[in-house]
Design an enzyme around this catalytic site. Structure first.
Site, PDB file in Angstrom:
ATOM      1  N   LYS A  20       0.859  -1.191   0.000  1.00  0.00           N
ATOM      2  CA  LYS A  20       0.000   0.000   0.000  1.00  0.00           C
ATOM      3  C   LYS A  20       0.894   1.240   0.000  1.00  0.00           C
ATOM      4  O   LYS A  20       1.745   1.405   0.872  1.00  0.00           O
ATOM      5  CB  LYS A  20      -0.912   0.004   1.223  1.00  0.00           C
ATOM      6  CG  LYS A  20      -2.004   1.067   1.172  1.00  0.00           C
ATOM      7  CD  LYS A  20      -3.104   0.698   0.167  1.00  0.00           C
ATOM      8  CE  LYS A  20      -4.150  -0.193   0.787  1.00  0.00           C
ATOM      9  NZ  LYS A  20      -5.271  -0.472  -0.121  1.00  0.00           N
ATOM     10  N   THR A  65      -3.030  -5.681   0.932  1.00  0.00           N
ATOM     11  CA  THR A  65      -2.454  -4.339   1.044  1.00  0.00           C
ATOM     12  C   THR A  65      -3.209  -3.511   2.088  1.00  0.00           C
ATOM     13  O   THR A  65      -2.627  -2.646   2.742  1.00  0.00           O
ATOM     14  CB  THR A  65      -2.476  -3.613  -0.313  1.00  0.00           C
ATOM     15  OG1 THR A  65      -3.825  -3.406  -0.740  1.00  0.00           O
ATOM     16  CG2 THR A  65      -1.720  -4.401  -1.360  1.00  0.00           C
ATOM     17  N   ASP A  66      -4.510  -3.786   2.249  1.00  0.00           N
ATOM     18  CA  ASP A  66      -5.267  -3.063   3.274  1.00  0.00           C
ATOM     19  C   ASP A  66      -4.728  -3.366   4.669  1.00  0.00           C
ATOM     20  O   ASP A  66      -4.736  -2.502   5.547  1.00  0.00           O
ATOM     21  CB  ASP A  66      -6.749  -3.427   3.191  1.00  0.00           C
ATOM     22  CG  ASP A  66      -7.617  -2.499   4.018  1.00  0.00           C
ATOM     23  OD1 ASP A  66      -7.697  -1.301   3.672  1.00  0.00           O
ATOM     24  OD2 ASP A  66      -8.177  -2.964   5.027  1.00  0.00           O
ATOM     25  N   PHE A 179      32.268  29.595 -13.721  1.00  0.00           N
ATOM     26  CA  PHE A 179      32.178  28.478 -14.662  1.00  0.00           C
ATOM     27  C   PHE A 179      32.853  28.888 -15.959  1.00  0.00           C
ATOM     28  O   PHE A 179      32.344  29.740 -16.699  1.00  0.00           O
ATOM     29  CB  PHE A 179      30.713  28.080 -14.910  1.00  0.00           C
ATOM     30  CG  PHE A 179      30.576  26.799 -15.696  1.00  0.00           C
ATOM     31  CD1 PHE A 179      31.112  25.614 -15.209  1.00  0.00           C
ATOM     32  CD2 PHE A 179      29.935  26.775 -16.923  1.00  0.00           C
ATOM     33  CE1 PHE A 179      31.004  24.428 -15.929  1.00  0.00           C
ATOM     34  CE2 PHE A 179      29.815  25.595 -17.647  1.00  0.00           C
ATOM     35  CZ  PHE A 179      30.360  24.419 -17.141  1.00  0.00           C
ATOM     36  N   ARG A 196      29.118  34.195 -10.831  1.00  0.00           N
ATOM     37  CA  ARG A 196      27.757  33.783 -11.168  1.00  0.00           C
ATOM     38  C   ARG A 196      26.978  33.385  -9.923  1.00  0.00           C
ATOM     39  O   ARG A 196      27.543  33.124  -8.859  1.00  0.00           O
ATOM     40  CB  ARG A 196      27.777  32.608 -12.143  1.00  0.00           C
ATOM     41  CG  ARG A 196      28.294  31.310 -11.547  1.00  0.00           C
ATOM     42  CD  ARG A 196      28.042  30.125 -12.465  1.00  0.00           C
ATOM     43  NE  ARG A 196      28.484  28.861 -11.866  1.00  0.00           N
ATOM     44  CZ  ARG A 196      28.160  27.660 -12.314  1.00  0.00           C
ATOM     45  NH1 ARG A 196      27.381  27.537 -13.378  1.00  0.00           N
ATOM     46  NH2 ARG A 196      28.603  26.567 -11.718  1.00  0.00           N
ATOM     47  N   GLN A 244      29.627  20.196  -9.786  1.00  0.00           N
ATOM     48  CA  GLN A 244      30.196  18.885  -9.461  1.00  0.00           C
ATOM     49  C   GLN A 244      31.181  18.990  -8.295  1.00  0.00           C
ATOM     50  O   GLN A 244      31.179  18.154  -7.379  1.00  0.00           O
ATOM     51  CB  GLN A 244      30.899  18.291 -10.687  1.00  0.00           C
ATOM     52  CG  GLN A 244      29.960  17.809 -11.778  1.00  0.00           C
ATOM     53  CD  GLN A 244      29.672  18.864 -12.822  1.00  0.00           C
ATOM     54  OE1 GLN A 244      29.679  20.064 -12.513  1.00  0.00           O
ATOM     55  NE2 GLN A 244      29.402  18.436 -14.044  1.00  0.00           N
ATOM     56  N   ASN A 270      20.313  22.284 -11.674  1.00  0.00           N
ATOM     57  CA  ASN A 270      20.701  23.691 -11.642  1.00  0.00           C
ATOM     58  C   ASN A 270      19.466  24.585 -11.662  1.00  0.00           C
ATOM     59  O   ASN A 270      18.552  24.376 -12.471  1.00  0.00           O
ATOM     60  CB  ASN A 270      21.566  24.028 -12.857  1.00  0.00           C
ATOM     61  CG  ASN A 270      23.036  24.127 -12.521  1.00  0.00           C
ATOM     62  OD1 ASN A 270      23.395  24.677 -11.491  1.00  0.00           O
ATOM     63  ND2 ASN A 270      23.872  23.584 -13.391  1.00  0.00           N
ATOM     64  N   HIS A 272      19.036  27.775 -12.835  1.00  0.00           N
ATOM     65  CA  HIS A 272      19.810  28.741 -13.612  1.00  0.00           C
ATOM     66  C   HIS A 272      19.316  30.168 -13.379  1.00  0.00           C
ATOM     67  O   HIS A 272      18.112  30.443 -13.413  1.00  0.00           O
ATOM     68  CB  HIS A 272      19.718  28.423 -15.102  1.00  0.00           C
ATOM     69  CG  HIS A 272      20.424  27.170 -15.492  1.00  0.00           C
ATOM     70  ND1 HIS A 272      21.767  26.977 -15.292  1.00  0.00           N
ATOM     71  CD2 HIS A 272      19.971  26.038 -16.091  1.00  0.00           C
ATOM     72  CE1 HIS A 272      22.121  25.790 -15.748  1.00  0.00           C
ATOM     73  NE2 HIS A 272      21.042  25.190 -16.229  1.00  0.00           N
TER      74      HIS A 272
END
Length: 323
Positions: A20, A65-66, A179, A196, A244, A270, A272
């Site tokens: 469930k 599942t119940d 970067f 940045r 990274q 990212n 951006h």
């Protein structure tokens, strides 16, 4: 090969599980007038001797599942929820140890955090105004996650695997990120950037080296808070030349400070932020002067990495989903 020979090939059952999903379990603990909330979204997946239910429809080995749903709520009341991990350990152990046909249980949990709302300083006279300890506002930083797998297959020994983590933790450094120096070909339009914005929405899982009751169990709440602290501190203190590099530093910080963790995996889209070109109206828009950016939600760079303690085996799935 004709159609008859193709039909004659045997067909077998592969990996399967059932349970469930997304049981919304909210437990209120009352400590006198002070209340505490544990708000969980719990998914159960069971596997074992279930061939017959697929081949012939026999439910003899099938726990409904119940029933798994009812167990989630009953355990929250009977045992409480000390932590998502501890609660998941109780559930996983129960399903495997109480049912001979079930050999493996995976409990996946999302936890939604709440914080207490303080009373005002206006000396309001409504009943209990001086000691409001039962009002909460939902925290919005991140969703805590946990996955507990308990297996009694193969060698006859029972094993736990406990993964903890978080998702949707959005962080930003408005400087100290660059970067440049990347591969450029005829399709490259991105300009190098020496100042940045670095922003991402972190999702991360880490794996504990606790696997059985014979070992000393971690303090799950402290472990989570400390892991998150080291992730954020590394994000703040890393002068980033790439996302990274930042992920590696965050993972290294966690492993160097938390001996109970052997592996951590990050997924970092990212967020951006591009400096808007304002030359059309005669304005410079340099980062050093306090720039204006536009935030692009897609497409986005998706940076992922696993950082391991030396000698450890990578066990966190590369693609962790909410299924």
């Amino acid at each position: 090969m004709n159609n008859d020979s193709r039909r004659a090939r045997p067909v077998i059952l592969g990996q399967n599980q059932y349970g469930k999903a997304e049981n919304r379990v909210v437990k209120i603990t009352r400590d006198g007038d002070t209340h505490h909330i544990k708000d969980l979204n719990v998914s159960v997946a069971l596997s074992g001797d279930l061939d017959d239910v697929h081949y012939s429809g026999s439910n003899a080995n099938c726990l409904p599942t119940d029933t798994t749903k009812n167990t989630c709520f009953a355990f929250a009341k009977e045992y409480g929820i000390e932590s998502a991990e501890q609660y998941g350990i109780h559930l996983a152990r129960h399903f495997v140890d109480s049912q001979p046909s079930i050999h493996r249980a995976r409990i996946r949990i999302e936890e939604y955090a709440w914080e207490r709302i303080s009373a005002s300083d206006s000396n309001s006279q409504f009943i209990g105004a001086d000691e409001v300890k039962h009002s909460f506002v939902r925290k919005g930083q991140e969703t805590r996650v946990a996955q507990i797998t308990y297996s009694a297959e193969g060698d006859g020994q029972a094993h736990f695997e406990v993964l903890s983590g978080l998702k949707d933790l959005t962080v930003m450094n408005s400087t100290n990120s660059e970067f440049w120096g990347y591969i450029k070909d005829k399709y490259t339009t991105l300009k190098e950037d020496y100042d940045r914005i670095l922003a991402t929405s972190l999702s991360t899982w880490w794996r504990h080296n606790w696997t059985s009751d014979e070992q000393r169990m971690p303090h799950w709440e402290k472990s989570y808070e400390q892991a998150k602290k080291h992730i954020l501190q590394a994000f703040v203190e890393t002068y980033s030349l790439s996302l990274q590099q930042t992920l590696y530093q965050m993972g290294t910080r966690v492993l160097n400070n938390r001996g109970e963790i052997d592996e951590i995996r990050f997924s970092a889209p990212n967020k951006h932020h591009f400096r808007q070109d304002l030359s059309f109206c005669g304005l410079d828009n340099e980062a050093k002067d306090g720039a204006v950016y536009y935030a692009a939600d897609r497409p986005y760079g998706l940076i992922e990495a696993t950082i391991l303690r030396e000698g450890s085996e990578a066990r966190i799935p590369v693609d962790m989903t909410n299924l």
